[in-house]
Write a protein that holds these residues in place. Structure first.
Motif, PDB file in Angstrom:
ATOM      1  N   GLN A  78      -3.315   9.600   1.242  1.00  0.00           N
ATOM      2  CA  GLN A  78      -4.561  10.083   2.151  1.00  0.00           C
ATOM      3  C   GLN A  78      -3.785  11.569   2.833  1.00  0.00           C
ATOM      4  O   GLN A  78      -4.446  12.321   3.489  1.00  0.00           O
ATOM      5  CB  GLN A  78      -4.822   9.116   3.276  1.00  0.00           C
ATOM      6  CG  GLN A  78      -5.965   8.040   2.829  1.00  0.00           C
ATOM      7  CD  GLN A  78      -6.233   7.161   3.585  1.00  0.00           C
ATOM      8  OE1 GLN A  78      -6.262   7.428   5.003  1.00  0.00           O
ATOM      9  NE2 GLN A  78      -6.914   6.196   3.257  1.00  0.00           N
ATOM     10  N   ASP A 116      -6.017  -5.135  -0.012  1.00  0.00           N
ATOM     11  CA  ASP A 116      -6.251  -5.072   1.291  1.00  0.00           C
ATOM     12  C   ASP A 116      -7.311  -6.202   1.494  1.00  0.00           C
ATOM     13  O   ASP A 116      -8.351  -6.112   0.808  1.00  0.00           O
ATOM     14  CB  ASP A 116      -6.781  -3.915   1.977  1.00  0.00           C
ATOM     15  CG  ASP A 116      -7.015  -3.804   3.548  1.00  0.00           C
ATOM     16  OD1 ASP A 116      -6.995  -5.174   3.896  1.00  0.00           O
ATOM     17  OD2 ASP A 116      -6.694  -3.066   4.078  1.00  0.00           O
ATOM     18  N   GLN A 175      -7.056   3.738  11.838  1.00  0.00           N
ATOM     19  CA  GLN A 175      -8.061   3.040  11.189  1.00  0.00           C
ATOM     20  C   GLN A 175      -8.681   1.756  11.988  1.00  0.00           C
ATOM     21  O   GLN A 175      -9.851   1.772  12.196  1.00  0.00           O
ATOM     22  CB  GLN A 175      -7.522   2.636   9.695  1.00  0.00           C
ATOM     23  CG  GLN A 175      -8.621   1.772   9.118  1.00  0.00           C
ATOM     24  CD  GLN A 175      -7.977   0.979   7.788  1.00  0.00           C
ATOM     25  OE1 GLN A 175      -7.011   0.465   8.207  1.00  0.00           O
ATOM     26  NE2 GLN A 175      -8.720   1.002   6.770  1.00  0.00           N
ATOM     27  N   VAL A 206      -5.558   1.770   3.283  1.00  0.00           N
ATOM     28  CA  VAL A 206      -5.057   3.073   3.539  1.00  0.00           C
ATOM     29  C   VAL A 206      -3.634   3.286   2.488  1.00  0.00           C
ATOM     30  O   VAL A 206      -3.001   2.427   2.468  1.00  0.00           O
ATOM     31  CB  VAL A 206      -4.417   3.043   5.008  1.00  0.00           C
ATOM     32  CG1 VAL A 206      -3.610   4.170   5.397  1.00  0.00           C
ATOM     33  CG2 VAL A 206      -5.514   2.976   5.993  1.00  0.00           C
ATOM     34  N   VAL A 247       1.731   5.016   6.173  1.00  0.00           N
ATOM     35  CA  VAL A 247       0.508   3.949   6.117  1.00  0.00           C
ATOM     36  C   VAL A 247       0.350   3.254   7.493  1.00  0.00           C
ATOM     37  O   VAL A 247      -0.859   3.145   8.127  1.00  0.00           O
ATOM     38  CB  VAL A 247       0.927   3.038   5.097  1.00  0.00           C
ATOM     39  CG1 VAL A 247       0.061   1.591   5.172  1.00  0.00           C
ATOM     40  CG2 VAL A 247       0.956   3.284   3.582  1.00  0.00           C
ATOM     41  N   ARG A 272       0.670  -1.261   0.201  1.00  0.00           N
ATOM     42  CA  ARG A 272      -0.124   0.054  -0.165  1.00  0.00           C
ATOM     43  C   ARG A 272       0.797   1.244  -0.041  1.00  0.00           C
ATOM     44  O   ARG A 272       0.598   2.239  -0.506  1.00  0.00           O
ATOM     45  CB  ARG A 272      -0.929   0.125   1.092  1.00  0.00           C
ATOM     46  CG  ARG A 272      -1.897  -1.136   1.152  1.00  0.00           C
ATOM     47  CD  ARG A 272      -3.118  -0.832   1.871  1.00  0.00           C
ATOM     48  NE  ARG A 272      -2.866  -1.479   3.399  1.00  0.00           N
ATOM     49  CZ  ARG A 272      -2.908  -2.570   4.043  1.00  0.00           C
ATOM     50  NH1 ARG A 272      -3.510  -3.435   3.141  1.00  0.00           N
ATOM     51  NH2 ARG A 272      -2.523  -2.982   5.250  1.00  0.00           N
ATOM     52  N   ASP A 276     -11.391   1.418   3.937  1.00  0.00           N
ATOM     53  CA  ASP A 276     -10.851   1.651   2.830  1.00  0.00           C
ATOM     54  C   ASP A 276      -9.148   1.313   3.014  1.00  0.00           C
ATOM     55  O   ASP A 276      -8.756   1.562   3.975  1.00  0.00           O
ATOM     56  CB  ASP A 276     -10.983   3.046   2.473  1.00  0.00           C
ATOM     57  CG  ASP A 276     -11.938   3.240   1.186  1.00  0.00           C
ATOM     58  OD1 ASP A 276     -12.329   2.169   0.493  1.00  0.00           O
ATOM     59  OD2 ASP A 276     -12.751   4.349   1.323  1.00  0.00           O
ATOM     60  N   LEU A 319      -1.123   5.721  10.127  1.00  0.00           N
ATOM     61  CA  LEU A 319      -2.696   5.857   9.545  1.00  0.00           C
ATOM     62  C   LEU A 319      -3.457   4.497   9.923  1.00  0.00           C
ATOM     63  O   LEU A 319      -4.761   4.510  10.269  1.00  0.00           O
ATOM     64  CB  LEU A 319      -2.845   6.150   8.166  1.00  0.00           C
ATOM     65  CG  LEU A 319      -2.421   7.619   7.645  1.00  0.00           C
ATOM     66  CD1 LEU A 319      -2.556   7.740   6.251  1.00  0.00           C
ATOM     67  CD2 LEU A 319      -3.065   8.645   8.833  1.00  0.00           C
ATOM     68  N   GLU A 320      -2.722   3.386   9.758  1.00  0.00           N
ATOM     69  CA  GLU A 320      -3.638   2.112  10.098  1.00  0.00           C
ATOM     70  C   GLU A 320      -4.028   1.927  11.435  1.00  0.00           C
ATOM     71  O   GLU A 320      -4.959   1.489  11.869  1.00  0.00           O
ATOM     72  CB  GLU A 320      -2.885   1.105   9.510  1.00  0.00           C
ATOM     73  CG  GLU A 320      -3.087   0.706   8.018  1.00  0.00           C
ATOM     74  CD  GLU A 320      -2.530  -0.396   7.334  1.00  0.00           C
ATOM     75  OE1 GLU A 320      -2.440  -0.499   6.163  1.00  0.00           O
ATOM     76  OE2 GLU A 320      -2.022  -1.316   8.114  1.00  0.00           O
TER      77      GLU A 320
END
Lengths: 410, 144
Positions: free
Chosen positions: A253, A231, A275, A249, A268, A224, A247, A271-272
């Motif tokens: 973004q 994913d 998420q 990542v 990533v 990613r 969605d 941010l995950e």
């Protein structure tokens, strides 16, 4: 310097025991000055023959063996294996069981990514950030312990569902953990992404292009970060993921462009974490009532295993990417075949591409940037290599003597 | 933890992974981070066995690692204490019937302190290190 370039290449072996490595693996670097020309690596030091052992045990025992494939992504392998067996046996996991699996899997992702963030900071020499990341990680470990009863190797998944329910009294504590991480998200993003040192060390380091990522079939955050929209939770929903809004990542973004470097991989993963907090929140809000497992009694489960025939693949998006278990049952209690493809197996192959042309000092962070997990990866694939090294000593001598004798007598 | 004479110097630990599942590894690292913070006693992980007082060994010793374990053991200066961390190093644990193991660890090198658990909690690991301090103290008295 340039005219003696050819002669100035030298070999630097690193491993299997080396302070820069957290796990045993052997690297051989061809180095010219400060620049890495080529890399070879040989895993296999942690091969324990888990698949072989699994074929001598029944699936109810194997789910606990799968926990020990890897201590960091334990529930990943349990879910993969359980889902494969459930598909063979046509078991419908109760909804509540699926939600609990999802919650534990996402908590695992939070702790794994924070663990990785700490290790990455440590590799950069930023030890205070390492300590910070591990301190905030303890919050998720506490909640995992609350839900499953153990900090690592949870043993919560059983074929057909989960072994422990999340009771009403536990919800406030889980909620508190989610609030904690939500409040922390901005701070983490700021610390990791706006720090000048991290920016200088990670920007345009260890680049894996979109094409290379596709070509090498890397998975998870590594893919990613290179812009591959992949994913398993979205592409092939399982457990409760079908009910939730998620969605993949991608680094764009937050940033303007995707470069596929170490910095993007940090983006990533951070941010995950955010998420995952969101996913757990959705699970808590929509938690259905009911049973948590298809069959409570192990004796009945074992009887059902004996009738199971067929083959199936169980997939799960581990913190490191897609993990995959293939299981074949032939009406015996233990599986006829069991193959584990861990996520790092797909990602390790990207090391030579990322490391080529980089400096020696960048090796640790690039190696760490794919979040390698060798205990996951060292499966059957390496056995032949291991045997060869045994053959090369006494065994080879014995074979040689035998052949001489055979020739003499023949 | 009661203050013992052994705390008059820092105890340095070298962590040797012999093919463990990483469960013990992350608990060992968790044990050195702020919540538990053994560095206040001077206990810390070092990068080379040559600097270590204590070898913290995890994992069931797959065949490929046996020689390395012996080498690291030989490189650690005396007096030394070996801690076996985790059930699989103690007895093989869930891997008891594997074809690729030369372990458990005490079949390869002598072990002084065993920490049980799969994996042991950070508190248990610290307790094990404290036991190692006591043992090291006795060894040093014996050697002197």
């Amino acid at each position: 310097m340039s005219d003696t370039k050819k002669d100035s290449t030298y070999t630097v072996p690193i491993g299997p025991i080396h302070p820069a490595l957290k796990e045993p693996v052997m690297f051989t670097f061809q180095i010219n000055g400060e620049v890495v020309e080529s890399v070879d690596f040989s895993p296999g030091q942690t091969h324990r023959g888990i698949e072989w052992m699994g074929m001598r045990r029944n699936p109810a025992q194997i789910v606990h063996l799968t926990d020990r494939i890897c201590g960091i992504c334990g529930v990943t392998h349990s879910i993969c294996f359980a889902r494969a067996v459930e598909q063979i046996m046509d078991i419908q996991v109760p909804e509540r069981g699926d939600y609990i699996r999802t919650i534990v899997a996402e908590l695992e992702r939070i702790q794994s990514h924070l663990l990785w963030a700490g290790v990455a900071a440590h590799e950069l020499g930023f030890d205070s950030l390492f300590h910070l990341a591990w301190r905030v990680r303890e919050e998720s470990m506490d909640v995992i312990e609350l839900i499953t009863g153990n900090r690592v190797n949870y043993g919560i998944v059983q074929v057909g569902g989960v072994r422990r329910d999340i009771v009403e009294e536990q919800f406030p504590r889980i909620q508190q953990c989610l609030t904690y991480y939500r409040d922390l998200a901005d701070k983490l993003l700021h610390l990791f992404l706006h720090d000048r040192t991290i920016m200088m060390r990670c920007r345009d380091t260890g680049v894996l292009s979109y094409e290379d990522a596709l070509h090498l079939c890397v998975v998870g955050p590594t893919a990613r970060a290179s812009g591959v929209r992949k994913d398993v939770r979205v592409d092939y929903p399982y457990c409760a993921y079908g009910d939730l809004s998620i969605d993949p990542v991608l680094p764009d973004q937050l940033l303007d462009e995707i470069r596929g470097d170490v910095y993007d991989r940090i983006v990533v993963r951070v941010l995950e974490v955010v998420q995952s907090v969101d996913i757990i929140q959705q699970c808590l809000d929509n938690m259905p009532p009911g049973e948590i497992t298809w069959e409570q009694k192990i004796a009945k489960l074992l009887l059902a295993f004996k009738k199971a025939k067929g083959e199936a693949v169980g997939r799960h998006e581990a913190p490191r990417g897609e993990a995959l278990h293939y299981v074949k049952m032939t009406g015996r209690e233990s599986p006829y075949a069991w193959k584990v493809k861990a996520s790092s197996y797909s990602n390790l192959i990207s090391w030579p591409v990322m490391l080529k042309g980089e400096q020696i000092a960048d090796i640790p962070i690039i190696v760490a940037s794919i979040d390698p997990c060798l205990s996951c990866t060292d499966r059957v694939a390496i056995v032949r290599d291991g045997e060869r090294s045994i053959l090369s000593k006494e065994e080879l001598h014995r074979l040689s003597v035998e052949k001489t004798r055979r020739l003499q007598h023949g | 933890m009661k203050p013992t004479p052994a705390l008059n110097r820092s105890l340095w630990v070298f962590h040797l992974n012999t093919g463990s599942c990483n469960g013990c590894e992350i608990e060992i690292v968790a044990a050195i981070t702020p919540r538990y913070d053994p560095e206040r006693f001077g206990i810390k992980l070092v990068g080379s066995p040559r600097h270590a007082d204590v070898l913290m060994v995890t994992g069931p010793v797959p065949k490929k690692m046996k020689e390395r374990v012996l080498r690291v053991y030989a490189q650690t200066p005396d007096p030394k204490v070996v801690i076996c961390c985790g059930t699989c190093g103690e007895s093989g644990g869930v891997y008891y019937d594997s074809y690729n193991l030369d372990g458990p660890i005490d079949d390869v090198i002598p072990v002084d302190v065993y920490i049980s658990g799969c994996p042991p909690r950070p508190e248990a690991i610290l307790h094990g290190v404290v036991k190692a301090i006591e043992k090291l103290e006795r060894l040093e008295r014996g050697a002197a």
